[in-house]
Motif scaffolding. Structure first.
Motif, PDB file in Angstrom:
ATOM      1  N   THR A  41      10.624  -5.971   1.482  1.00 46.53           N
ATOM      2  CA  THR A  41       9.551  -6.101   0.501  1.00 46.53           C
ATOM      3  C   THR A  41       8.627  -7.261   0.864  1.00 46.53           C
ATOM      4  OG1 THR A  41      11.207  -5.467  -1.093  1.00 46.53           O
ATOM      5  CG2 THR A  41       9.098  -6.154  -1.967  1.00 46.53           C
ATOM      6  N   HIS A  42       9.261  -8.379   1.270  1.00 52.77           N
ATOM      7  CA  HIS A  42       8.475  -9.557   1.624  1.00 52.77           C
ATOM      8  C   HIS A  42       7.535  -9.249   2.795  1.00 52.77           C
ATOM      9  CE1 HIS A  42       7.557 -13.797   1.770  1.00 52.77           C
ATOM     10  NE2 HIS A  42       7.738 -13.773   3.080  1.00 52.77           N
ATOM     11  N   GLN A  80       4.745  -7.062   1.689  1.00 49.35           N
ATOM     12  CA  GLN A  80       3.691  -7.807   0.994  1.00 49.35           C
ATOM     13  C   GLN A  80       2.827  -8.564   1.989  1.00 49.35           C
ATOM     14  OE1 GLN A  80       6.133 -10.058  -1.665  1.00 49.35           O
ATOM     15  NE2 GLN A  80       5.575  -8.840  -3.430  1.00 49.35           N
ATOM     16  N   SER A 103      -0.999  -7.646   2.119  1.00 49.48           N
ATOM     17  CA  SER A 103      -1.949  -8.631   1.589  1.00 49.48           C
ATOM     18  C   SER A 103      -2.657  -9.381   2.711  1.00 49.48           C
ATOM     19  CB  SER A 103      -1.224  -9.626   0.686  1.00 49.48           C
ATOM     20  OG  SER A 103      -0.397 -10.455   1.459  1.00 49.48           O
ATOM     21  N   LEU A 163       2.646 -15.788  -0.190  1.00 48.64           N
ATOM     22  CA  LEU A 163       2.025 -15.286  -1.414  1.00 48.64           C
ATOM     23  C   LEU A 163       2.087 -16.305  -2.534  1.00 48.64           C
ATOM     24  CD1 LEU A 163       3.617 -11.809  -1.120  1.00 48.64           C
ATOM     25  CD2 LEU A 163       1.192 -12.284  -0.956  1.00 48.64           C
TER      26      LEU A 163
END
Lengths: 323, 475
Positions: free
Chosen positions: A24-25, A28, A32, A37
């Motif tokens: 997930t990291h 992201q 992004s 983040l």
């Protein structure tokens, strides 16, 4: 160590969770485009990034300041050019009037023309650069020069008054030179860019030892008066005074060029600073796409492998083989 | 000479032992996924030859045992591992609670992808610069005013969001204290029941499991140390050696400090500050004042730290600019009112007239230059204690403090989580049910049952032979 089924399940679930959270990291990061983040993901980089943000904002502020200073200087420069050409014309006319060939009538006409030049000079002295009076000195929002009953006033003071009645005028622009003030709170010159072009020093104030005005407008007015009244006594010294004043204008004109050059130099330096800061910002805040996508794919493979293995690991026990 | 029917008796004891073991195996398998279930096993012992109370010496050569006996059903559990798991659980929950509170704070203060105090101060600085280049233009003065207003609004927003987090944390702590109390009463109930059963020598393992599970729960909230007593009960102590099972906990406050109080069985009240557990975590977040802590206050960087930092900040910001705008000390011209983050706002006078901002003192824009300088220079710490560096620098300090703490506690929580997992895994490896093992046990006890049954058949056949076919000669 004794291994139980629940241990296998729990350990597997924990590993699967941490694998998914890594995934997930990375996801992201990729989506992004940011390397972190939240500030806590990378406290050091984030602290630096805030400083770089401030730096970048300051640089763009200085660039704005410089460009508005440049605009003013460009207008000042063209005003000087106009002033110079008006003065050249005036000197020509005066020499014509001074010559013995001119009659009293001719001189009266020339005097009229000089009066017109006076008006032009006043226009130049009050010229504006986008709502700012370029020769307003430190107050660029009120009309610097005004004529009342034939007397020329600069910010309300008769220009023929003693030069000591005119304060030294400064208007500092912060151009990234490290703005500093002294104990009394006034700016230390050299730590900022002085944009003030006070009309008092450009057009001259006070009178010299011979009682001749230092002011261009008044000087031409006085000469015109003399020509109009066909009075040529002392005219020579007035004319030579005009020549001196005209030379001063040329010197100031040249100085403006120096200032513009300095600003150009600053602009160049700031744009290289800005480039470096932007580069630094992107290295701090932006993720290396290729690397991030590669890690994402690696992690994705690992996650899939874990899932595939789990489906095998979790289904068997000895029960499956006993009859 | 042994008894004729001893063999039958041995076979019977074997059947019974196998039967009980099979039942226990069944119980284990049935509870393979039951939370907190401890694997059980029958305690089998070989029954020795009964020498009786013979008073005279008698040579006995064939002292065969008398079968198998079931001495009890034991739990496979290691008290040392329980202690390890509970300690790790307390520690992990301390950090996890701290982390979740800090993450909430970070959510407010972090400006990585939003604009907050740092960005607004920067905007305020830029507007001052713009004004210094355009003195006399009312429009620029009002831009300064609106960016100053934004700064005050960010302060207000931070203050209100921090107080919201404070409320959430406080209500979580309240729930926590209730849970501690209810867990304590459950443990006390179980203690009583187990004590009764111990007297009757008839303890149910399932009650022990249930009590252990509540003790595990309790170790989540506060740090505990458990001692087993001879009567089957357990005693629980916590920080300061207090008797947890003889306590009722409640929440109280003094000033901005939250306190957990303990009332013992006879009504004495004292402050209780656990060293670990969620209760500790909540107290740290609520009371932690970091470097702003006064004597005896909590030095964790929690809500109080950020509240006090922002209050000092707001007060220094308002004070500095009010002083700069006041040219004549006899008639103060305040730009800002309020000295806390919650209360700061631009003054009515400035609100009514953008030109209330003093642009010049003796020169043209020198007062604005002074203000710009005030933004670039370090804040006077003697005047405004608690603020260091420039205003923008201090805003960065606050953000980086929370970022560093969240980063640190994320790592520590991860570490403690893996310690907890490894301890729990070790405990599970002793107490957990392995289906493979139980399957083997099934086979083992089934075989043992079959063998004992066969033994019975053999002896039966022998007796049949002896009774029905022996001594029939000449019939």
């Amino acid at each position: 160590m004794r291994i139980t089924n629940k241990m296998i399940n729990t350990t597997y679930l924990n590993n699967l969770n941490s694998s998914l959270s890594d995934l997930t990291h990375l996801n992201q990061q990729v989506s992004s485009g940011r390397s972190y983040l939240k500030a806590s993901d990378d406290p050091v980089a984030s602290l630096k990034a805030y400083q770089v943000r401030q730096n970048l904002s300051r640089i763009s502020l200085y660039q704005d300041n410089i460009s508005s200073a440049q605009n003013i200087l460009t207008d000042v420069e063209s005003s000087y050019a106009e002033l110079n050409s008006v003065l050249t014309n005036a000197v020509e006319k005066i020499i014509e009037g001074e010559s013995d060939n001119s009659s009293a009538d001719d001189r009266a006409i020339i005097a009229e023309v000089l009066k017109q030049y006076q008006g032009e000079i006043l226009d130049i002295a009050n010229s504006k650069s986008s709502s700012k009076y370029v020769f307003g000195g430190s107050d660029m929002y009120t009309v610097p020069f005004s004529v009342e009953n034939g007397t020329l006033y600069y910010h309300g003071i008769d220009v023929n008054s003693d030069s000591s009645s005119f304060a030294e005028e400064t208007l500092y622009y912060d151009t990234g030179l490290g703005l500093k003030t002294d104990a009394s709170g006034s700016v230390i010159s050299g730590s900022a860019f002085n944009i003030a072009n006070p009309g008092s020093s450009v057009f001259g104030v006070g009178v010299d030892s011979d009682g001749i005005t230092n002011n261009i407008y008044n000087l031409i007015g006085d000469i015109a008066d003399k020509l109009a009244s066909n009075d040529l006594t002392d005219l020579g010294s007035y004319v030579s005074k005009l020549e001196t004043v005209k030379d001063d204008v040329l010197i100031n004109y040249a100085n403006i060029g120096q200032k513009t050059n300095f600003l150009d130099f600053l602009t160049e330096r700031l744009s290289s600073n800005s480039f470096n800061a932007t580069k630094q910002q992107s290295s701090l805040e932006c993720v290396d796409k290729a690397e991030a996508i590669l890690s994402y794919n690696t992690q994705n493979t690992a996650y899939n492998a874990a899932l595939a293995m789990g489906s095998k690991l979790l289904q068997y026990s000895l029960l499956d083989y006993l009859r | 000479m042994g008894s004729t029917f001893l063999g039958l008796e041995i076979a019977r004891s074997g059947l019974v032992a196998s039967q009980i073991s099979l039942d226990i195996t069944g119980q284990n398998i049935a509870n393979v996924n039951t939370e907190d279930y401890t694997r059980q096993s029958a305690n089998l012992v070989a029954v020795n030859y009964n020498l009786g109370n013979y008073q005279v010496a008698q040579p006995i050569t064939n002292t065969i045992g008398q079968g198998v006996g079931v001495k009890g059903i034991t739990q496979c559990r290691d008290a040392f591992l329980d202690t390890r798991v509970r300690n790790a659980n307390s520690q992990y929950n301390t950090n996890n609670t701290q982390l979740s509170g800090l993450s909430d704070i970070e959510g407010i203060l972090d400006e990585t992808s939003t604009d907050g105090l740092h960005a607004m101060l920067n905007e305020f600085y830029n507007s001052l610069e713009e004004l210094s280049n355009n003195v006399g233009d009312e429009e620029y003065a009002s831009i300064v005013r609106s960016s100053a207003e934004k700064v005050t609004q960010v302060f207000n927003e931070y203050a209100s969001q921090l107080s919201q987090i404070r409320e959430e944390q406080l209500s979580s702590l309240e729930i926590n204290v209730d849970q501690i109390n209810s867990t304590i009463s459950k443990i006390n109930n179980l203690n009583d029941m187990i004590k009764d059963q111990t007297l009757r020598n008839n303890v149910s393992n399932e009650l022990l499991d249930s009590r252990n599970s509540y003790l595990d729960d309790l170790s989540k909230y506060i740090d505990i140390s458990v001692t087993a007593n001879a009567d089957g009960t357990v005693s629980v102590t916590s920080t300061g050696g207090i008797d947890v099972l003889d306590s009722t906990f409640s929440l109280s406050s003094s000033g901005d400090q939250q306190i957990i109080q303990r009332t013992d069985g006879v009504g004495n009240v004292e402050d209780f500050s656990p060293t670990d557990g969620t209760a500790r975590g909540y107290l740290d977040i609520l009371n932690g004042a970091g470097s702003y802590a006064e004597a005896d206050e909590n030095t964790f960087r929690g809500l109080l730290y950020y509240e006090r930092a922002l209050d000092s900040f707001a007060s220094a910001f308002a004070g500095t600019f009010n002083d700069l705008n006041t040219l004549d000390p006899a008639s103060p011209a305040d730009l800002f009112t309020g000295t806390t983050a919650a209360a700061i706002s631009i003054s009515d006078a400035w609100y009514d007239d953008a030109g209330y901002l003093e642009v010049a003192d003796t020169g043209t824009n020198d007062n604005i230059i002074k203000m710009i300088n005030a933004m670039n220079e370090d804040v006077d710490e003697t005047l405004y204690p608690g603020v260091s560096g420039t205003f923008e620098g201090f805003a960065r300090t606050i953000i980086s403090d929370i970022a560093v703490d969240v980063g640190y506690y994320t790592d520590v929580t991860d570490m403690n989580k893996s310690i907890l997992e490894s301890a729990a895994n070790q405990r599970e490896s002793i107490m957990g049910v392995s289906v493979d093992e139980e399957t083997i046990n099934l086979t083992k006890y089934q075989r043992a049952y079959q063998a004992a049954a066969r033994l019975m058949t053999v002896i039966d056949e022998n007796l049949d032979k002896l009774i029905n076919s022996t001594g029939v000669v000449g019939r």
